[in-house]
Design a protein around this motif. Structure first.
Motif, PDB file in Angstrom:
ATOM      1  N   GLY A  47     -12.249  20.411 -15.165  1.00 28.86           N
ATOM      2  CA  GLY A  47     -11.516  21.678 -15.201  1.00 28.86           C
ATOM      3  C   GLY A  47     -10.893  22.041 -13.875  1.00 28.86           C
ATOM      4  O   GLY A  47     -10.073  22.950 -13.816  1.00 28.86           O
ATOM      5  N   GLY A  48     -11.290  21.345 -12.815  1.00 28.31           N
ATOM      6  CA  GLY A  48     -10.761  21.657 -11.479  1.00 28.31           C
ATOM      7  C   GLY A  48      -9.448  20.948 -11.211  1.00 28.31           C
ATOM      8  O   GLY A  48      -8.864  20.319 -12.095  1.00 28.31           O
ATOM      9  N   THR A  49      -8.988  21.081  -9.969  1.00 25.49           N
ATOM     10  CA  THR A  49      -7.735  20.447  -9.542  1.00 25.49           C
ATOM     11  C   THR A  49      -8.052  19.547  -8.356  1.00 25.49           C
ATOM     12  O   THR A  49      -8.797  19.947  -7.467  1.00 25.49           O
ATOM     13  N   VAL A  50      -7.485  18.360  -8.378  1.00 21.25           N
ATOM     14  CA  VAL A  50      -7.706  17.448  -7.258  1.00 21.25           C
ATOM     15  C   VAL A  50      -6.351  17.073  -6.672  1.00 21.25           C
ATOM     16  O   VAL A  50      -5.362  16.962  -7.407  1.00 21.25           O
ATOM     17  N   ILE A  51      -6.312  16.961  -5.360  1.00 22.38           N
ATOM     18  CA  ILE A  51      -5.065  16.548  -4.692  1.00 22.38           C
ATOM     19  C   ILE A  51      -5.285  15.168  -4.104  1.00 22.38           C
ATOM     20  O   ILE A  51      -6.259  14.941  -3.374  1.00 22.38           O
ATOM     21  N   LEU A  52      -4.421  14.243  -4.453  1.00 22.39           N
ATOM     22  CA  LEU A  52      -4.491  12.889  -3.916  1.00 22.39           C
ATOM     23  C   LEU A  52      -3.401  12.761  -2.860  1.00 22.39           C
ATOM     24  O   LEU A  52      -2.232  13.016  -3.132  1.00 22.39           O
ATOM     25  N   THR A  53      -3.842  12.422  -1.658  1.00 28.79           N
ATOM     26  CA  THR A  53      -2.912  12.341  -0.531  1.00 28.79           C
ATOM     27  C   THR A  53      -2.809  10.897  -0.063  1.00 28.79           C
ATOM     28  O   THR A  53      -3.832  10.217   0.082  1.00 28.79           O
ATOM     29  N   CYS A  54      -1.586  10.461   0.153  1.00 27.92           N
ATOM     30  CA  CYS A  54      -1.354   9.114   0.678  1.00 27.92           C
ATOM     31  C   CYS A  54      -0.431   9.257   1.872  1.00 27.92           C
ATOM     32  O   CYS A  54       0.630   9.893   1.781  1.00 27.92           O
ATOM     33  N   ARG A  55      -0.870   8.702   3.020  1.00 24.89           N
ATOM     34  CA  ARG A  55      -0.063   8.843   4.247  1.00 24.89           C
ATOM     35  C   ARG A  55       0.131   7.492   4.916  1.00 24.89           C
ATOM     36  O   ARG A  55      -0.742   6.621   4.836  1.00 24.89           O
ATOM     37  N   VAL A  56       1.253   7.370   5.587  1.00 29.01           N
ATOM     38  CA  VAL A  56       1.450   6.212   6.476  1.00 29.01           C
ATOM     39  C   VAL A  56       1.723   6.772   7.869  1.00 29.01           C
ATOM     40  O   VAL A  56       2.252   7.879   8.001  1.00 29.01           O
ATOM     41  N   ALA A  57       1.298   6.014   8.876  1.00 26.63           N
ATOM     42  CA  ALA A  57       1.472   6.504  10.250  1.00 26.63           C
ATOM     43  C   ALA A  57       2.955   6.549  10.619  1.00 26.63           C
ATOM     44  O   ALA A  57       3.414   7.474  11.274  1.00 26.63           O
ATOM     45  N   GLU A  58       3.651   5.513  10.191  1.00 30.80           N
ATOM     46  CA  GLU A  58       5.095   5.453  10.468  1.00 30.80           C
ATOM     47  C   GLU A  58       5.794   5.046   9.190  1.00 30.80           C
ATOM     48  O   GLU A  58       5.201   4.393   8.341  1.00 30.80           O
ATOM     49  N   SER A  59       7.049   5.404   9.108  1.00 29.57           N
ATOM     50  CA  SER A  59       7.769   5.052   7.892  1.00 29.57           C
ATOM     51  C   SER A  59       9.015   4.231   8.232  1.00 29.57           C
ATOM     52  O   SER A  59       9.683   4.488   9.224  1.00 29.57           O
ATOM     53  N   ASP A  60       9.255   3.228   7.382  1.00 27.74           N
ATOM     54  CA  ASP A  60      10.538   2.517   7.505  1.00 27.74           C
ATOM     55  C   ASP A  60      11.443   2.982   6.373  1.00 27.74           C
ATOM     56  O   ASP A  60      12.370   2.290   5.962  1.00 27.74           O
ATOM     57  N   ASN A  61      11.158   4.165   5.855  1.00 26.38           N
ATOM     58  CA  ASN A  61      11.895   4.795   4.763  1.00 26.38           C
ATOM     59  C   ASN A  61      11.695   4.098   3.419  1.00 26.38           C
ATOM     60  O   ASN A  61      12.389   4.408   2.467  1.00 26.38           O
ATOM     61  N   SER A  62      10.643   3.239   3.323  1.00 22.83           N
ATOM     62  CA  SER A  62      10.317   2.661   2.014  1.00 22.83           C
ATOM     63  C   SER A  62       9.612   3.729   1.189  1.00 22.83           C
ATOM     64  O   SER A  62       8.942   4.601   1.734  1.00 22.83           O
ATOM     65  N   SER A  63       9.765   3.652  -0.127  1.00 25.65           N
ATOM     66  CA  SER A  63       9.176   4.672  -0.996  1.00 25.65           C
ATOM     67  C   SER A  63       7.680   4.479  -1.171  1.00 25.65           C
ATOM     68  O   SER A  63       7.182   3.355  -1.253  1.00 25.65           O
ATOM     69  N   LEU A  64       6.995   5.628  -1.292  1.00 23.57           N
ATOM     70  CA  LEU A  64       5.564   5.624  -1.610  1.00 23.57           C
ATOM     71  C   LEU A  64       5.420   5.882  -3.103  1.00 23.57           C
ATOM     72  O   LEU A  64       6.264   6.554  -3.717  1.00 23.57           O
ATOM     73  N   GLN A  65       4.335   5.384  -3.659  1.00 23.84           N
ATOM     74  CA  GLN A  65       4.117   5.546  -5.095  1.00 23.84           C
ATOM     75  C   GLN A  65       2.640   5.748  -5.389  1.00 23.84           C
ATOM     76  O   GLN A  65       1.778   5.142  -4.742  1.00 23.84           O
ATOM     77  N   TRP A  66       2.352   6.638  -6.354  1.00 20.12           N
ATOM     78  CA  TRP A  66       0.968   6.795  -6.846  1.00 20.12           C
ATOM     79  C   TRP A  66       0.914   6.277  -8.271  1.00 20.12           C
ATOM     80  O   TRP A  66       1.795   6.591  -9.080  1.00 20.12           O
TER      81      TRP A  66
END
Ligand code: NAG
Ligand code: NAG
Ligand code: NAG
Length: 403
Positions: A47-66
């Motif tokens: 019944g709760g809400t969960v937040i999934l976080t994905c981070r990269v230290a640096e980006s080469d502008n490639s897309s992230l996906q869950w």
């Protein structure tokens, strides 16, 4: 060249070692890879809400996906890939992709994957653990009042917990030891039903006692979910006779009250006088024995027997009728205060007399006449002397007081 085989073996061993070290090294390097996505495991209640976080230290502008536990893509950058209104984009930047899953269900548990489409693709996994929130505990096993000395077995049950909840028993604030929890599981269901039994041998002090069953679970705060059961114990009455006042005086109206506590409430009272009949002017009125007019001939030991169907018990009171003029002993405090005040006054007067005596002895020659006069009329002597002496004697007096 003399021993070609040995060095080549050595060579290959050291090559392997180097390769191995390099492999380990590159793994470590991988962790420092600024393009490696990072996630964290999450725990959430049904019944709760969960937040999934994905981070990269640096980006080469490639897309992230869950993607979810079934490898279905949920979000590709800001683009929603799965139609599920519970899943929303939380934040999307060049270096972060966060999504939220609301109204979490047990089936949402599992491994979620974050990927970044670099060459090669880099991934990270996050395990979502879903807690089954235990239901409010239910206490069963108590229906009717139990006779004193009998046993009561209570059962507390809480359904739907994951992991299995722990149950605790309390009597008031004090924890009681129940039998170890029984955990029911069903291969069809991911949650558990937990129950615990508590057996008590009840005494009269357990009548009205509050027994609590509380659930302990990582999805709950302590005390969030609890149930209470009030015990009812049947016991014969405790009897005590209470007088209307501590000072029964001859000629006055007076009563004795038979105070009996039992479960059920006592229904009948029996008044008696030890070694004799009840006085003619004493009337039985249920739990009361009323005296129209006290008389010293009423003196004696009175008994009250109270019965509640479970049993009976007797209380005793010794009546001692006082003179009509007797003073209440309850004002003993006032007497003490008055006594104290009198004692202080007497002490001050004694001090004055001693001071006066010393003064008179010192000045015997000079003030012989005054002394003679003083002995005639002692209480006013000091006043008289002070008046006679005038202002200048003050210093002398003081000197004498301190000797
Ligand atoms: C990523 O995109 C931003 C603007 O969209 C641009 O300024 C930046 O140079 C890009 N970075 C790389 C590494 O391509
Ligand atoms: C738990 O209790 C509920 C309600 O009584 C029942 O429907 C369910 O089958 C039980 N589950 C298990 C695992 O025993
Ligand atoms: C008490 O009882 C005696 C005898 O019954 C009677 O003579 C006496 O007057 C009574 N005293 C008072 C104060 O009523």
């Amino acid at each position: 060249m003399a021993f070609p085989s040995a060095p080549s073996t050595l060579w290959s061993v050291s090559l392997l070692t180097i390769l191995f070290a390099a492999a380990v090294h590159s793994n470590i390097f991988n962790d420092d890879d600024p393009l490696q996505p990072m996630t964290s495991d999450e725990t959430v209640s049904v019944g709760g809400t969960v937040i999934l976080t994905c981070r990269v230290a640096e980006s080469d502008n490639s897309s992230l996906q869950w993607s979810n536990t079934a490898q279905q893509t949920l979000y590709f950058g800001e683009k929603r890939a799965l139609r599920d209104s519970r899943i929303q984009l939380h934040r999307s930047t060049r270096t972060e992709l966060s999504i939220s899953i609301a109204e979490v269900q047990l089936s949402d548990e599992g491994e979620y994957t974050c990927s970044i489409f670099t060459m090669p693709v880099r991934t990270a996994r996050a395990t979502v653990t879903v807690l089954g929130v235990p239901g409010k505990p239910q206490i069963s096993g108590f229906e009717n009042a139990v006779p004193e000395g009998g046993k009561v077995t209570l059962t507390c049950t809480s359904t739907g917990s994951k992991p299995p909840a722990k149950l605790h028993w309390y009597r008031g604030d004090q924890e009681l030891e129940g039998r170890p929890d029984v955990v029911d599981s069903d291969p069809e269901e991911p949650t558990y039903n937990v129950s615990s039994e508590l057996t008590l041998e009840v005494s009269r002090s357990d009548d009205d006692a509050l027994i609590t069953c509380a659930v302990e679970h990582p999805s709950l705060h302590p005390g969030d979910k609890r149930s209470e059961q009030t015990l009812r114990v049947l016991y014969s009455p405790n009897v005590e006779i209470l007088p209307q006042s501590d000072l029964p005086r001859e000629g006055e109206k007076f009563y004795l009250q038979c105070s009996a506590r039992g479960n059920p409430e006592p229904s009948s009272y029996l008044w008696e006088k030890k070694d004799g009949e009840l006085p003619p002017l004493a009337k039985v009125d249920g739990a009361f024995l009323r005296f129209e007019m006290l008389n010293k001939s009423d003196n004696g030991v009175y008994l009250c027997q109270a019965d509640n169907g479970i049993g009976n018990n007797q209380g005793e009171y010794t009546l001692l009728v006082q003179d009509p003029t007797a003073m209440s002993t309850s004002s003993g405090v006032d007497h003490a205060v008055i006594g104290g005040v009198v004692a202080v006054i007497v002490f001050i007067m004694l001090c004055l007399l001693i001071v006066l005596g010393r003064y008179l002895i010192r000045h015997k020659g000079t003030y012989l006449t005054h002394e003679a006069k003083g002995s005639d009329d002692a209480p006013d002597a000091d006043t008289a002397i002070i008046n006679a002496e005038g202002g200048h004697s003050g210093a002398e007096d003081k000197k004498e007081y301190f000797i």
